[in-house]
Design a protein around this motif. Sequence first.
Motif, PDB file in Angstrom:
ATOM      1  N   ILE A  66      35.359  46.490   4.280  1.00 14.64           N
ATOM      2  CA  ILE A  66      34.355  47.775   4.231  1.00 14.64           C
ATOM      3  C   ILE A  66      33.498  47.661   3.046  1.00 14.64           C
ATOM      4  CG2 ILE A  66      34.036  50.080   4.111  1.00 14.64           C
ATOM      5  CD1 ILE A  66      36.301  50.461   6.086  1.00 14.64           C
ATOM      6  N   ALA A  67      34.341  47.526   1.735  1.00 18.50           N
ATOM      7  CA  ALA A  67      33.682  47.216   0.409  1.00 18.50           C
ATOM      8  C   ALA A  67      32.622  46.125   0.416  1.00 18.50           C
ATOM      9  CB  ALA A  67      34.706  46.995  -0.400  1.00 18.50           C
ATOM     10  N   THR A  68      32.938  44.890   1.218  1.00 18.98           N
ATOM     11  CA  THR A  68      32.250  43.697   1.187  1.00 18.98           C
ATOM     12  C   THR A  68      31.129  43.766   2.015  1.00 18.98           C
ATOM     13  OG1 THR A  68      34.235  42.384   0.691  1.00 18.98           O
ATOM     14  CG2 THR A  68      32.519  41.249   1.445  1.00 18.98           C
ATOM     15  N   PHE A  69      31.129  44.332   3.333  1.00 13.17           N
ATOM     16  CA  PHE A  69      30.270  43.926   4.351  1.00 13.17           C
ATOM     17  C   PHE A  69      29.497  45.493   4.497  1.00 13.17           C
ATOM     18  CE2 PHE A  69      33.233  40.684   5.245  1.00 13.17           C
ATOM     19  CZ  PHE A  69      32.215  39.436   5.214  1.00 13.17           C
ATOM     20  N   VAL A  70      30.042  46.505   4.265  1.00 18.74           N
ATOM     21  CA  VAL A  70      29.383  47.789   4.767  1.00 18.74           C
ATOM     22  C   VAL A  70      29.061  48.854   3.579  1.00 18.74           C
ATOM     23  CG1 VAL A  70      29.946  49.989   6.047  1.00 18.74           C
ATOM     24  CG2 VAL A  70      31.044  47.863   6.866  1.00 18.74           C
ATOM     25  N   ASP A  71      29.948  49.175   2.731  1.00 16.67           N
ATOM     26  CA  ASP A  71      29.323  50.168   1.677  1.00 16.67           C
ATOM     27  C   ASP A  71      28.272  49.541   0.813  1.00 16.67           C
ATOM     28  OD1 ASP A  71      31.428  52.005   2.550  1.00 16.67           O
ATOM     29  OD2 ASP A  71      32.466  51.772   0.651  1.00 16.67           O
ATOM     30  N   GLY A  72      27.228  50.705   0.743  1.00 21.32           N
ATOM     31  CA  GLY A  72      26.150  50.323  -0.017  1.00 21.32           C
ATOM     32  C   GLY A  72      25.394  49.073   0.541  1.00 21.32           C
ATOM     33  N   ARG A  73      25.361  48.761   1.771  1.00 21.33           N
ATOM     34  CA  ARG A  73      24.527  47.742   2.497  1.00 21.33           C
ATOM     35  C   ARG A  73      23.790  48.112   3.723  1.00 21.33           C
ATOM     36  NH1 ARG A  73      27.358  46.528  -1.317  1.00 21.33           N
ATOM     37  NH2 ARG A  73      27.775  44.226  -1.937  1.00 21.33           N
ATOM     38  N   ALA A  74      24.404  49.325   4.406  1.00 21.37           N
ATOM     39  CA  ALA A  74      23.674  49.778   5.343  1.00 21.37           C
ATOM     40  C   ALA A  74      22.675  50.878   4.936  1.00 21.37           C
ATOM     41  CB  ALA A  74      24.726  50.528   6.230  1.00 21.37           C
ATOM     42  N   PHE A  75      22.825  51.815   4.136  1.00 19.21           N
ATOM     43  CA  PHE A  75      21.773  52.657   3.775  1.00 19.21           C
ATOM     44  C   PHE A  75      20.530  51.986   3.165  1.00 19.21           C
ATOM     45  CE2 PHE A  75      25.660  55.419   3.543  1.00 19.21           C
ATOM     46  CZ  PHE A  75      25.276  56.428   4.297  1.00 19.21           C
ATOM     47  N   PRO A  76      20.600  50.839   2.364  1.00 19.00           N
ATOM     48  CA  PRO A  76      19.394  50.131   2.105  1.00 19.00           C
ATOM     49  C   PRO A  76      18.775  49.767   2.983  1.00 19.00           C
ATOM     50  CG  PRO A  76      21.089  49.620   0.581  1.00 19.00           C
ATOM     51  CD  PRO A  76      21.711  50.573   1.894  1.00 19.00           C
ATOM     52  N   MET A  77      19.385  49.241   4.311  1.00 20.33           N
ATOM     53  CA  MET A  77      18.807  48.632   5.379  1.00 20.33           C
ATOM     54  C   MET A  77      17.847  49.940   6.111  1.00 20.33           C
ATOM     55  SD  MET A  77      19.766  47.042   9.045  1.00 20.33           S
ATOM     56  CE  MET A  77      19.472  48.599   9.616  1.00 20.33           C
ATOM     57  N   PHE A  78      18.517  51.066   6.020  1.00 20.36           N
ATOM     58  CA  PHE A  78      17.981  52.394   6.739  1.00 20.36           C
ATOM     59  C   PHE A  78      16.720  52.556   5.914  1.00 20.36           C
ATOM     60  CE2 PHE A  78      21.290  52.722   9.869  1.00 20.36           C
ATOM     61  CZ  PHE A  78      20.642  53.323  10.695  1.00 20.36           C
ATOM     62  N   GLY A  79      16.964  52.492   4.572  1.00 22.01           N
ATOM     63  CA  GLY A  79      15.725  52.770   3.665  1.00 22.01           C
ATOM     64  C   GLY A  79      14.496  51.780   3.876  1.00 22.01           C
ATOM     65  N   LEU A  80      14.739  50.586   4.108  1.00 25.98           N
ATOM     66  CA  LEU A  80      13.781  49.686   4.464  1.00 25.98           C
ATOM     67  C   LEU A  80      13.284  49.966   5.962  1.00 25.98           C
ATOM     68  CD1 LEU A  80      13.457  45.867   3.917  1.00 25.98           C
ATOM     69  CD2 LEU A  80      13.452  46.594   6.305  1.00 25.98           C
ATOM     70  N   LEU A  81      14.014  50.244   6.733  1.00 27.82           N
ATOM     71  CA  LEU A  81      13.566  50.699   8.160  1.00 27.82           C
ATOM     72  C   LEU A  81      12.410  51.885   8.044  1.00 27.82           C
ATOM     73  CD1 LEU A  81      16.590  49.505  10.443  1.00 27.82           C
ATOM     74  CD2 LEU A  81      14.242  48.439  10.351  1.00 27.82           C
ATOM     75  N   PHE A  82      13.053  52.868   7.369  1.00 26.93           N
ATOM     76  CA  PHE A  82      12.363  54.206   7.170  1.00 26.93           C
ATOM     77  C   PHE A  82      10.874  53.756   6.494  1.00 26.93           C
ATOM     78  CE2 PHE A  82      11.339  58.163   4.430  1.00 26.93           C
ATOM     79  CZ  PHE A  82      11.230  58.959   5.522  1.00 26.93           C
ATOM     80  N   GLY A  83      10.874  52.723   5.618  1.00 32.64           N
ATOM     81  CA  GLY A  83       9.406  52.450   5.269  1.00 32.64           C
ATOM     82  C   GLY A  83       8.637  51.454   6.029  1.00 32.64           C
ATOM     83  N   TYR A  84       9.275  50.857   6.915  1.00 30.55           N
ATOM     84  CA  TYR A  84       8.767  50.087   7.888  1.00 30.55           C
ATOM     85  C   TYR A  84       8.160  51.109   8.655  1.00 30.55           C
ATOM     86  CZ  TYR A  84       8.123  46.040  10.735  1.00 30.55           C
ATOM     87  OH  TYR A  84       7.323  45.143  11.735  1.00 30.55           O
ATOM     88  N   GLY A  85       8.655  51.873   9.106  1.00 29.06           N
ATOM     89  CA  GLY A  85       8.422  53.104  10.333  1.00 29.06           C
ATOM     90  C   GLY A  85       7.006  53.662   9.783  1.00 29.06           C
ATOM     91  N   VAL A  86       7.164  54.067   8.448  1.00 22.40           N
ATOM     92  CA  VAL A  86       6.011  54.929   7.831  1.00 22.40           C
ATOM     93  C   VAL A  86       5.011  53.932   7.918  1.00 22.40           C
ATOM     94  CG1 VAL A  86       5.171  55.751   5.789  1.00 22.40           C
ATOM     95  CG2 VAL A  86       7.248  56.347   6.338  1.00 22.40           C
ATOM     96  N   ALA A  87       4.998  52.604   7.388  1.00 21.90           N
ATOM     97  CA  ALA A  87       3.945  51.749   7.716  1.00 21.90           C
ATOM     98  C   ALA A  87       3.049  51.625   8.999  1.00 21.90           C
ATOM     99  CB  ALA A  87       4.270  50.474   7.209  1.00 21.90           C
ATOM    100  N   HIS A  88       3.990  51.779   9.901  1.00 22.17           N
ATOM    101  CA  HIS A  88       3.468  51.817  11.360  1.00 22.17           C
ATOM    102  C   HIS A  88       2.806  52.900  11.576  1.00 22.17           C
ATOM    103  CE1 HIS A  88       3.791  51.104  15.735  1.00 22.17           C
ATOM    104  NE2 HIS A  88       4.056  51.926  16.007  1.00 22.17           N
ATOM    105  N   ILE A  89       3.362  54.039  11.253  1.00 26.47           N
ATOM    106  CA  ILE A  89       2.534  55.524  11.491  1.00 26.47           C
ATOM    107  C   ILE A  89       1.095  55.168  10.665  1.00 26.47           C
ATOM    108  CG2 ILE A  89       2.525  58.022  11.029  1.00 26.47           C
ATOM    109  CD1 ILE A  89       5.463  57.896  11.077  1.00 26.47           C
TER     110      ILE A  89
END
Length: 386
Positions: A66-89
């Motif tokens: 979890i510390a290697t592959f999960v923690d602090g890795r998923a939330f940045p990806m969602f932040g990127l996708l959030f910005g990506y979706g805003v650009a689409h809007i």
Amino acid sequence: MATTPQTRPAGPTATSERALGPDLARGFMLLFIALANSHYFLRGDTVRGGFPMDGTWLDSAVTWLIATFVDGRAFPMFGLLFGYGVAHIVRRNEALGPRGVRHLLWRRSLVLIVVGFLHAMLLYVGDILAAYGVLLLLGAWTVRWRARWLVLVAVAFFALGLAPSADSLSVSAEPPDASMLPPDLAAMFSERIVVQPIIMLFGPIGFACPFLIGLLAGRARVLEQPERHRRLLIVTAVAGIGVAVLGAQPAALMLAGVTDVPGEATLELIGPLHDAAGVLGGFGYAALIALVAARLTGRTGRITEAIRATGQRSMTCYLMQSVVWAAVFTPFLLDLSGTLTVTTTALLATATWLGTVAAADWMRRTGRRGPFEVLVRRVTYGPRRT
């Protein structure tokens, strides 16, 4: 022939027209969100970085994963996708003009803030929706920035995350505080009303870099057209995930009990290193899933469609996870924070994610949107454009 200026929002993209990559990324990474959020409820004689340090060898192995592959890795990806979706809007509503687009985004941000605040008060104080709402409230001014300014500001926020700090790896012999595990309803509201605004207002600092990079990627439609950006995606996937794995090791090995706990000065370096590497890992995960989606487009199976449906209802599924955490860990409900281990909590998180995938797939097959997605779209675009 004269064209009629656009006076109303273009509305959300129809489900049949949505690209596979972003939805698949959101759906799969909700598993990582569940794994990342759930272990912070656990109690133990000694807890460091949200992990009890007195478990079995299996708990240590799960902690390392979890510390290697999960923690602090998923939330940045969602932040990127959030910005990506805003650009689409922004792209779909370009004809509204800068002011009209900002108002559209502000309506979206306000509903995220309200839903996020209620989520934090009633279910899970670690809510990120309100923080995304605040980020969008401010980020609406950045959607027309030139690429170089987006990059410069993103790099500045990334560098800020490298500042020495031991907060993420702090050690405690106490159970999670009353905002996480409230002993009663009065404590739940009195504690969370203090903590939630802090998370809501300071959370955007950590999400700003991924959000701004997401805006850039969204403008170029990198995740929607992976065949045109294959080389960029491959480099990002390999480098981003590679750096994330290597950068996690000083913290992950310590949390797993493989290496000794270093001095305070070293802790102040390896904590930010773990988190900063995770930002690049989030980019790498998004790129990897986009490449997988490119291979699957046009020949998706039942499992892929179910995960895609989860991504299309990511807000609803995220909130469904919190219902489980509240029921299982809250002291005046099931109160299992001192009973479950790192391993059994990871199994609970996986089962919770699978349950949301099944629920999302049922909604897909019966033609239902996620209720919270409907709410956000209704507030953003109006009742006739959901």
